[in-house]
Design a protein around this motif. Structure first.
Motif, PDB file in Angstrom:
ATOM      1  N   SER A   1      68.566  -2.610  28.389  1.00 43.89           N
ATOM      2  CA  SER A   1      67.866  -1.855  27.358  1.00 43.89           C
ATOM      3  C   SER A   1      68.688  -0.630  27.010  1.00 43.89           C
ATOM      4  N   ARG A   2      68.284   0.040  25.952  1.00 42.78           N
ATOM      5  CA  ARG A   2      68.997   1.257  25.556  1.00 42.78           C
ATOM      6  C   ARG A   2      67.990   2.299  25.109  1.00 42.78           C
ATOM      7  N   ASP A   3      68.351   3.552  25.317  1.00 41.09           N
ATOM      8  CA  ASP A   3      67.549   4.689  24.865  1.00 41.09           C
ATOM      9  C   ASP A   3      68.467   5.535  23.996  1.00 41.09           C
ATOM     10  N   ASN A   4      68.356   5.366  22.718  1.00 42.06           N
ATOM     11  CA  ASN A   4      69.271   6.063  21.813  1.00 42.06           C
ATOM     12  C   ASN A   4      69.068   7.570  21.849  1.00 42.06           C
ATOM     13  N   ALA A   5      67.855   8.001  22.100  1.00 41.00           N
ATOM     14  CA  ALA A   5      67.591   9.444  22.158  1.00 41.00           C
ATOM     15  C   ALA A   5      68.323  10.091  23.331  1.00 41.00           C
ATOM     16  N   LYS A   6      68.451   9.328  24.430  1.00 47.82           N
ATOM     17  CA  LYS A   6      69.130   9.855  25.615  1.00 47.82           C
ATOM     18  C   LYS A   6      70.592   9.424  25.660  1.00 47.82           C
ATOM     19  N   ASN A   7      70.997   8.576  24.703  1.00 48.03           N
ATOM     20  CA  ASN A   7      72.373   8.079  24.665  1.00 48.03           C
ATOM     21  C   ASN A   7      72.721   7.343  25.960  1.00 48.03           C
ATOM     22  N   THR A   8      71.824   6.468  26.371  1.00 50.10           N
ATOM     23  CA  THR A   8      72.020   5.715  27.606  1.00 50.10           C
ATOM     24  C   THR A   8      71.757   4.227  27.394  1.00 50.10           C
TER      25      THR A   8
ATOM     26  N   SER B   1      74.602   4.168  20.507  1.00 46.30           N
ATOM     27  CA  SER B   1      73.814   3.420  19.520  1.00 46.30           C
ATOM     28  C   SER B   1      74.689   2.813  18.428  1.00 46.30           C
TER      29      SER B   1
ATOM     30  N   SER C   1      70.626   0.958  30.008  1.00 46.53           N
ATOM     31  CA  SER C   1      70.120   0.715  31.356  1.00 46.53           C
ATOM     32  C   SER C   1      70.127  -0.769  31.690  1.00 46.53           C
TER      33      SER C   1
ATOM     34  N   SER D   1      71.794   3.013  35.231  1.00 45.50           N
ATOM     35  CA  SER D   1      71.867   3.756  33.983  1.00 45.50           C
ATOM     36  C   SER D   1      73.321   4.060  33.640  1.00 45.50           C
TER      37      SER D   1
END
Length: 115
Positions: A69-76, A30, A78, A21
């Motif tokens: 992958s990315r999780d824009n809500a968590k600003n991460t 993002s 992976s 991560s």
């Protein structure tokens, strides 16, 4: 100031899996195409995978085994790594894709694949 923090590395046997991560402060990931890179002992840092809003891309040696992958809500961002091989052993880093306007490098996370 932008800070990248990589985590999730460790020691794993060949064939095992790890999920890395990359968390950021000071910017929204993002807004950028992002990438994962790695540097093995005695070797230059190399690109591993990149992700933009509409595509992902992988170096040949990790295709079919790694998923970015990315999780824009968590600003991460992976990196899921499956079927790990000893040659995947390296310190893994995240940064902007193509290293265009790169952020300061984080400390990276060590991945060691060994029996």
């Amino acid at each position: 100031q932008v800070q990248l923090v990589e985590s999730g590395g460790g020691l794993v046997q060949p064939g095992g899996s790890l999920r890395l991560s990359c968390a950021a402060s000071g910017t929204l990931l993002s807004s950028y195409s992002m990438g994962w890179y790695r540097q093995a002992p005695g070797k230059q840092r190399e690109w591993v995978a990149r992700i933009s809003s509409d595509y992902t891309e992988y170096r040949d040696s990790v295709k079919g085994r790694f998923t970015i992958s990315r999780d824009n809500a968590k600003n991460t961002v992976s990196l899921q790594m499956n079927s790990l091989k000893p040659e995947d052993t390296a310190v893994y880093y995240c940064n902007t894709a193509f290293l265009s306007s790169p952020f300061p490098w984080g400390q990276g996370t060590q991945v060691t694949v060994s029996s």
